[in-house]
Each structure stands twice: as C-alpha cells, then as structure tokens.
Scaffold this active site. Structure first.
Site, PDB file in Angstrom:
ATOM      1  N   GLN A 128       0.823  -1.207   0.000  1.00  0.00           N
ATOM      2  CA  GLN A 128       0.000   0.000   0.000  1.00  0.00           C
ATOM      3  C   GLN A 128       0.856   1.256   0.000  1.00  0.00           C
ATOM      4  O   GLN A 128       1.652   1.445   0.915  1.00  0.00           O
ATOM      5  CB  GLN A 128      -0.892  -0.052   1.256  1.00  0.00           C
ATOM      6  CG  GLN A 128      -1.625   1.232   1.567  1.00  0.00           C
ATOM      7  CD  GLN A 128      -2.600   1.055   2.725  1.00  0.00           C
ATOM      8  OE1 GLN A 128      -3.349   0.114   2.787  1.00  0.00           O
ATOM      9  NE2 GLN A 128      -2.581   1.979   3.664  1.00  0.00           N
ATOM     10  N   GLY A 129       0.695   2.098  -1.011  1.00  0.00           N
ATOM     11  CA  GLY A 129       1.477   3.335  -1.099  1.00  0.00           C
ATOM     12  C   GLY A 129       0.651   4.554  -0.762  1.00  0.00           C
ATOM     13  O   GLY A 129       0.231   5.300  -1.643  1.00  0.00           O
ATOM     14  N   SER A 131       1.113   6.563   2.840  1.00  0.00           N
ATOM     15  CA  SER A 131       1.855   7.525   3.659  1.00  0.00           C
ATOM     16  C   SER A 131       3.106   8.026   2.945  1.00  0.00           C
ATOM     17  O   SER A 131       3.721   7.309   2.169  1.00  0.00           O
ATOM     18  CB  SER A 131       2.295   6.873   4.970  1.00  0.00           C
ATOM     19  OG  SER A 131       1.186   6.466   5.712  1.00  0.00           O
ATOM     20  N   SER A 163       4.403  -1.486   4.110  1.00  0.00           N
ATOM     21  CA  SER A 163       4.546  -2.822   4.697  1.00  0.00           C
ATOM     22  C   SER A 163       4.761  -3.856   3.610  1.00  0.00           C
ATOM     23  O   SER A 163       4.029  -3.891   2.616  1.00  0.00           O
ATOM     24  CB  SER A 163       3.292  -3.197   5.486  1.00  0.00           C
ATOM     25  OG  SER A 163       3.230  -2.431   6.650  1.00  0.00           O
ATOM     26  N   GLU A 246     -10.432  -1.396   5.732  1.00  0.00           N
ATOM     27  CA  GLU A 246      -9.423  -1.686   6.749  1.00  0.00           C
ATOM     28  C   GLU A 246     -10.035  -1.674   8.142  1.00  0.00           C
ATOM     29  O   GLU A 246      -9.618  -2.411   9.024  1.00  0.00           O
ATOM     30  CB  GLU A 246      -8.280  -0.670   6.657  1.00  0.00           C
ATOM     31  CG  GLU A 246      -7.056  -1.064   7.474  1.00  0.00           C
ATOM     32  CD  GLU A 246      -5.838  -0.188   7.189  1.00  0.00           C
ATOM     33  OE1 GLU A 246      -6.015   0.904   6.632  1.00  0.00           O
ATOM     34  OE2 GLU A 246      -4.734  -0.618   7.532  1.00  0.00           O
ATOM     35  N   ASN A 370      -4.138   7.200  17.644  1.00  0.00           N
ATOM     36  CA  ASN A 370      -5.236   7.412  18.599  1.00  0.00           C
ATOM     37  C   ASN A 370      -5.735   8.861  18.559  1.00  0.00           C
ATOM     38  O   ASN A 370      -6.930   9.114  18.730  1.00  0.00           O
ATOM     39  CB  ASN A 370      -4.765   7.088  20.030  1.00  0.00           C
ATOM     40  CG  ASN A 370      -4.944   5.618  20.357  1.00  0.00           C
ATOM     41  OD1 ASN A 370      -5.217   4.805  19.477  1.00  0.00           O
ATOM     42  ND2 ASN A 370      -4.780   5.282  21.623  1.00  0.00           N
TER      43      ASN A 370
END
Lengths: 392, 326
Positions: A128-129, A131, A163, A246, A370
């Site tokens: 996944q690209g 960030s 990741s 997600e 958070n």
C-alpha cells in the site's frame, strides 16, 4: 436479539477449524505460531497458494473471483479459527483485504479480470502506497506526483511505511495528478508493478528488530494509462473507501488472536506466581473485561442488517482495540517481570509476549493514530467542529 | 525543613550533565551498539571527573559525598543513557561496602581499575558481571547469569562482583532501587525533551503537531509525572543517607513514582513521534529500552507497591493524627 452463532454457522466453524488445524499439524507445521510479519516469507507465499487451492484465500469475495460469497459472520468465524489454529498472519492481507475489495468496488471489468485472479490465487502480493514523509496523519497532503505521458502514467516521489513492499509484486499508490492542487483534491489512485527500475525499496528496521516496512522511492516509475482505479481526481474518495475496508471485517476476527495473547499472559502469571499478586489479578480481570467489550461490540456490528457499511460504532473500534492491546503488552511485561527483558535466543528473537509489548506500541499509531481517531470520533461521530488547518 | 539542594550540589550535577551531553550523545550510543557496548575511554573520562570516587571516603582518596549527590549524578547518567557501569559501581556498590566498613580496595575504584558488579537475590541476573551473557532488551546492557560466589570484596581487579551473599540484603536492595529510580527520572526528562523537540519541528495539517491539544496535553501529563517523581526520589536518598527507619518505604515510593513517570513518558514519546518513534533510526528507543530494563530491576512496580502497601496497612508507618508524613 440473537446471541451466538446459528447451528449452520457452528458447522462452518468446525469445517474451518478442521482444515486449518490439519494444515498446521501437517504440511505447514513449520510456520505455525510465527508472530512477525516477515519471518519465512517464501513459505508463507506458498501458504497463500495453499489457501487458494482450497478456496480459503478470500472467502468474502464473490465466487466468480475465487471467493465463497461468505457472510460477514462466516468471515469472522474463519478469522477466529485462523488465529486459534496458530496460523501466522497473511503476507497478502493487503491484497485480499484492501486491494481486492477496492478493485471489486471501484474497478472496471477489465481491471477485475486483470488483478483479482492473481490476488485470489496467492500469486500477486500487494502493498500500500499511501503515507509519505510529509503525509502521515495529514494523509491528504501527499506530494508524490503522477503525470500522463505517451499513454503511460509517470510517477515521481516517495512513499514510506510500505509494509512488505520488499516481497510484493504490486503497489497501489495515491498520487497528485493535478499540478498545484492541494489537500484531497487532485489525487488519483494507481496500480503499479513494484518490480521495475523506477521503484526502489529500502527497509526500515523497527524497535522489535523486524523490518516489515519500507521506504519506497519513485523515479520516473511507469504504469499503463488504464492502471488508474476510478477517474482522474477520484484518488481521495477511493483511498477513504479502502480505509473503511481496513476498519471493517479484517479487524473483527482479531479477538481470537487477542484471546491467545491474553491466555499466554495468564499462563505466564500462573507459572511465575504473579497470579496470586492482587494488582496483577485486577489487571488481568480488566483485560478480560476489555476483550469481552470488543467481542460483544463486534457481534453487535455483525448484527446490523446492512452489512455493506460499517456504522458509527465502528469509528470507535480502532482506538478501543489498539489501546486495549497496548495495555495488554504492558501487562505482559509486568507479569514477566525481568524475565521479559531477556530474549530467548539471539538478538531480537523475542518470545511472544516481549514481542507483543514492542509491536503493540505501533498499534496506536498505524492506520490512524489514537489522536486522529479521537478527532474522527469527535468530528464525524459527534459532529464537532474541525480543528483549524494551518498553511505551512 | 529545606528541600533544596545546595548550589555546590547543583553545580556538580550540572558539570556532569554538560560533560556527558558533550561527549556522550546519541551517535556514541549507536557506535557502542555496533561495537562492544563499552568503551574504556568513556570510563576513563568518568574516572577523571572523580565520579567513581564520589561516595568513597576522603581517607581512601574519594570525594566523600553522600547518597543525595549520588542520586543527582545517577539522574544525569539516566539523562545521557550512560551504559558504563558507573551507577552500580560507585553509587550502589561503594556505599554498601562503606556501610559494611569494608574499605579495602576502594582506592582502586577511585582510580578506575576496579569496577563492581552487584548481585542480589531480587535480580535474577546481574549487569556487567562475568557470568554467561544474556541478551537484554536494552542493547547496551551487559546482562549475565547471576553467579553465586564467595564474598571477595578486597582484591583489586578490573571487575569485582559484590554479592550480598544472602538472600536479600535490605540496604543493597534499597540502594539499587533508589539509584534505578534516580536514573529513571533522568531518562524520563530526556525522553520528554526529545518528544517536545519533535513536536515542534514535525508539521502536519499546516502546523507543528505540538500545536494540537491532543499532543500537548499528553506531554503536559508526562511533565507532571516527572516533576512529582523527582522530590520523592531525593527524599528517599536523604532518608537512606540518614538511616531512617522509614527509608525502605521512601525508596519503594520513589521507585514506583519514577517507574510510572518513565514508562508514561516513554510510551507518550513514541506516540508523539508517530511512526518514526517505532523505528530503530530515531534515538528514542535507547532511552525507552533502558527505562524498561530499569523499571524491572531491583524490584518491579508490584514489588515496591506491596512494600508500600504492607507498611501502610501493616501499621509499620506512623500515620494518622499527630504524625507528619515527611
């Protein structure tokens, strides 16, 4: 109100459990119980293919694309039995849980035919690209640029926290395709082949010694014009749709993995005498209560008749489980005492519980910190005004 | 009652802080992590500052200072994430030997040719001892299996292990817990500084993330925890120095407060650094891992809470009307 699962669902559970436990006792015994995402990656690609061969790789997908049209309850059951059997995490979870559903929802028929069979078969591993160094919590400020040139998209820029990029075949990339645009406008969603000269991957070592994620550099990286999912400028809408996946089904089955972790803590406390320490007993009790809160919260979400979207309660789920698990890591260390400080083998060969402590520090960061979750709860859930944006 | 340190005491601590910040930055920690964990040149620098002899009586060539000064310096060692065994040797081992009247060989400690590794029943292993090596979560901690040995504390050598040889020498336990607590407040200070600096330079949503209340409130909580822990640590040092009967409870109180402050700050600092805080590349983890290791050493939080608990509920502490709680 309906508590528990139906007899048919319990039968399905038995079928899942039989097959998964059989695999972990047999041909794939060597990967049972692995807790990091990177260990034995090649064997785990074979495991992806084994799942596919028995139609267990993406049971929630339509049967047309290799799935089983499984209900949400069945998906949760499978995920629970998966964790109970001690099967390691999916090296293609991004393909199965994020890329696949995104293509199913937003892709053309040609794109479905091009990507879905490979993902379902465990042959195409996705990463996944999203960030970037300057776009973390503020995801909409991505700067990686894409431009159309001679029927191809040409991409330049940098992604981070990618990741498993080092074992992936494909990457989906949010790029800024409108020159001078700002924020969520002007972004597009591209599918790119990772294994090309314009893409360079560098690993990032984590505090637990693992190197699950990477920096990904794009230097005139290319993909065909029809690699665009949705329309030009739809990137933000699609990225947000993907993040809803997600927060959806993929997290609902987690509780069995959490159960395993809490059970390991209780076993350790009984073994070293901490189980008779009233302070530890209280915290174990609180952890048990927290786990049950999540369990029943998930069952409530599942009971919603409209399974296609996750409602407001889902907004609070990420912060709930992440914070609970982070506390669980702290409890694990307090139960182990100094024994938790020492690695079982060579450097960074942690046991399950010390690794839980270190890894769980990331739970309250990735997928929306958070703090961002509290903003989402306050702004989207409670309808409070947005925190003012600056213009640096 | 006067809770202040004297100017001399503060100047001493400031001198050590300046020295360590100039010679023992994060790049040194990374170098040590890659090669050998210890560096004779760093040890020699500490010796030259007189720190190995801080608590050695003047008659044996030391500075003859007490536990409050030692605790102040131990906090500076925590702030610098110092790996050399200065605290165990000079602030735990030496005061214990002096209290036992075992003054032989202290000249060698002053000169730096003798180090003391401290073994105690409460710690399943020892730091910088000579038993079989173990891997610690703290990459710069040289842990080894605790070796039972005779109490040979007089022979000079590069490293001598001090073994209370019995199960649970109370003074040794209190010294170890006190100096761990002192290091923890220094570690916590350093982690808070790193988090505050990062929150000032990291921009998201068009401004430094430190501008957001979601972050600044958490850092404020850390600051409160640290600043409240410090006086408790200094109080414990003073109580132990003067041999008060209540000293063990003060020490336990200090260890719990310092543990809570350090762990809260470690956890908050990672969170404030976002994903960068989860990497090996950012220096923070050295401090976090040292904190984690020291929180468990010399009695963990539960052990010390129980000591407080027993003292409060068991009637050992004079509390209630007509008693102060100093």
């Amino acid at each position: 109100m309906k508590l528990g699962f139906s007899p048919e669902e319990e039968l399905f559970r038995a079928e899942c459990a039989d097959w998964l436990q059989g695999q972990m006792a047999g041909e794939f015994k060597d990967i049972k119980g692995i807790t990091t995402l990177t260990a034995k990656a090649e064997r785990r690609k074979e495991w992806e293919q084994q799942l596919a061969a028995h139609k267990w790789s993406c049971i929630g997908w339509p049967s047309q694309w290799g799935g089983r049209d499984a209900t949400l309850a069945q998906q949760v059951i499978f995920a629970e039995e998966y964790a109970r059997a001690g099967v390691p995490g999916r090296v293609n979870h991004i393909g199965i849980e994020l890329a696949g559903p995104t293509i199913l929802t937003f892709g053309t028929e040609q794109q479905k035919a091009r990507f879905l069979p490979g993902i379902a078969a465990g042959q195409t591993i996705f990463c996944q690209g999203f960030s970037e160094p300057g776009a973390g919590s503020d995801l909409a400020s991505v700067r990686t640029k894409g431009r159309l040139e001679d029927g191809e998209w040409v991409v330049n820029g940098q992604k981070i926290w990618t990741s498993l990029a080092h074992i992936s075949d494909w990457i989906f990339v949010v790029t800024r395709t409108e020159e001078g645009s700002k924020g969520p406008k002007g972004l597009s969603f591209l599918m790119m082949d990772v294994k090309q000269p314009g893409i360079e991957i560098r690993g990032i070592k984590q505090i637990n010694g693992d190197a699950e994620f990477n920096e990904t550099f794009f230097t005139d990286a290319r993909c065909p014009a029809d690699s665009l999912i949705g329309a030009v400028g739809d990137g933000w809408k699609i990225a947000m749709g993907l993040l809803a996946f997600e927060r959806g089904v993929s997290t609902l089955g987690q509780q069995m993995a959490f159960r395993n972790e809490l059970d390991a803590i209780i076993a350790a406390a009984k073994a070293n005498g901490q189980a008779s320490n009233p302070l530890i007993r209280q915290r174990i009790a609180k952890a048990e209560i927290g786990l049950r809160l999540m369990r029943y919260g998930a069952l409530r979400m599942l009971s919603n008749t409209d399974h296609s979207k996750i409602d407001g309660a889902a907004l609070t789920y990420k912060i709930q489980w992440a914070t609970w698990r982070r506390s669980l890591g702290e409890l694990a260390m307090d139960v182990l005492g100094q024994a938790g400080e020492v690695a079982e083998g060579s450097e960074y060969e942690w046991g399950m519980l010390p690794n839980l402590f270190l890894f769980s520090r990331s739970d309250t960061i990735y997928g929306g910190t958070n703090q961002i979750q509290r903003n989402l709860i306050a702004e989207r859930g409670l309808g409070m005004p947005r925190e003012p944006r600056g213009d640096l | 009652m006067d809770f202040r340190f004297s100017d001399d005491q503060l100047n001493l601590a400031e001198g050590v802080r300046d020295y360590l910040s100039g010679t023992h930055g994060p790049e040194v920690l990374r170098r040590l992590d890659e090669h050998g964990n210890r560096d004779p040149a760093i040890w020699q620098g500490l010796v030259q500052m007189g720190l190995t002899g801080l608590c050695v009586p003047e008659a044996q060539g030391g500075l003859g200072m007490g536990l409050p000064e030692a605790a102040l310096i131990a906090a500076e060692c925590g702030r610098a994430c110092l790996a050399e065994p200065l605290v165990d040797t000079a602030f735990v081992g030496v005061p214990w030997l002096v209290a036992q009247g075992q003054l032989g060989g202290l000249e060698d400690v002053v000169a730096g040719s003798r180090r003391i590794a401290v073994a105690h029943a409460i710690n399943p292993w020892e730091a910088d001892g000579d038993g079989a090596a173990l891997t610690s979560v703290d990459p710069l901690r040289n842990l080894s299996v605790r070796v039972e040995r005779s109490r040979d504390t007089s022979a000079p050598g590069v490293s001598t292990t001090l073994d209370a040889n019995g199960e649970g020498d109370d003074l040794l336990l209190n010294l170890g817990a006190l100096m761990s607590a002192a290091q923890l407040v220094g570690l916590a200070d350093a982690m808070l500084d790193q988090a505050v600096e990062y929150a000032k330079i990291r921009t998201q949503f068009g401004q430094p993330v430190g501008a957001f209340q979601a972050l600044k409130h958490q850092l404020a909580n850390c600051s409160v925890a640290i600043e409240f822990a410090k006086p408790v640590v200094w109080r414990a040092a003073s109580a132990l120095e003067h041999g008060l009967e209540s000293a063990p409870v003060h020490v336990s109180h200090a260890k719990v407060a310092a543990t809570d402050a350090a762990m809260l700050t470690a956890e908050t600092a990672i969170q404030v650094h976002g994903a960068m805080g989860y990497t090996y590349e950012v220096d923070l983890h050295f401090w976090m891992k040292r904190s984690w290791a020291l929180c468990g050493a010399w009695g963990d939080r539960a052990f010390h809470l129980k000591r407080v608990d027993d003292a409060v509920l068991g009637g050992a502490l004079p509390i209630g009307p007509q008693h102060t709680f100093a």
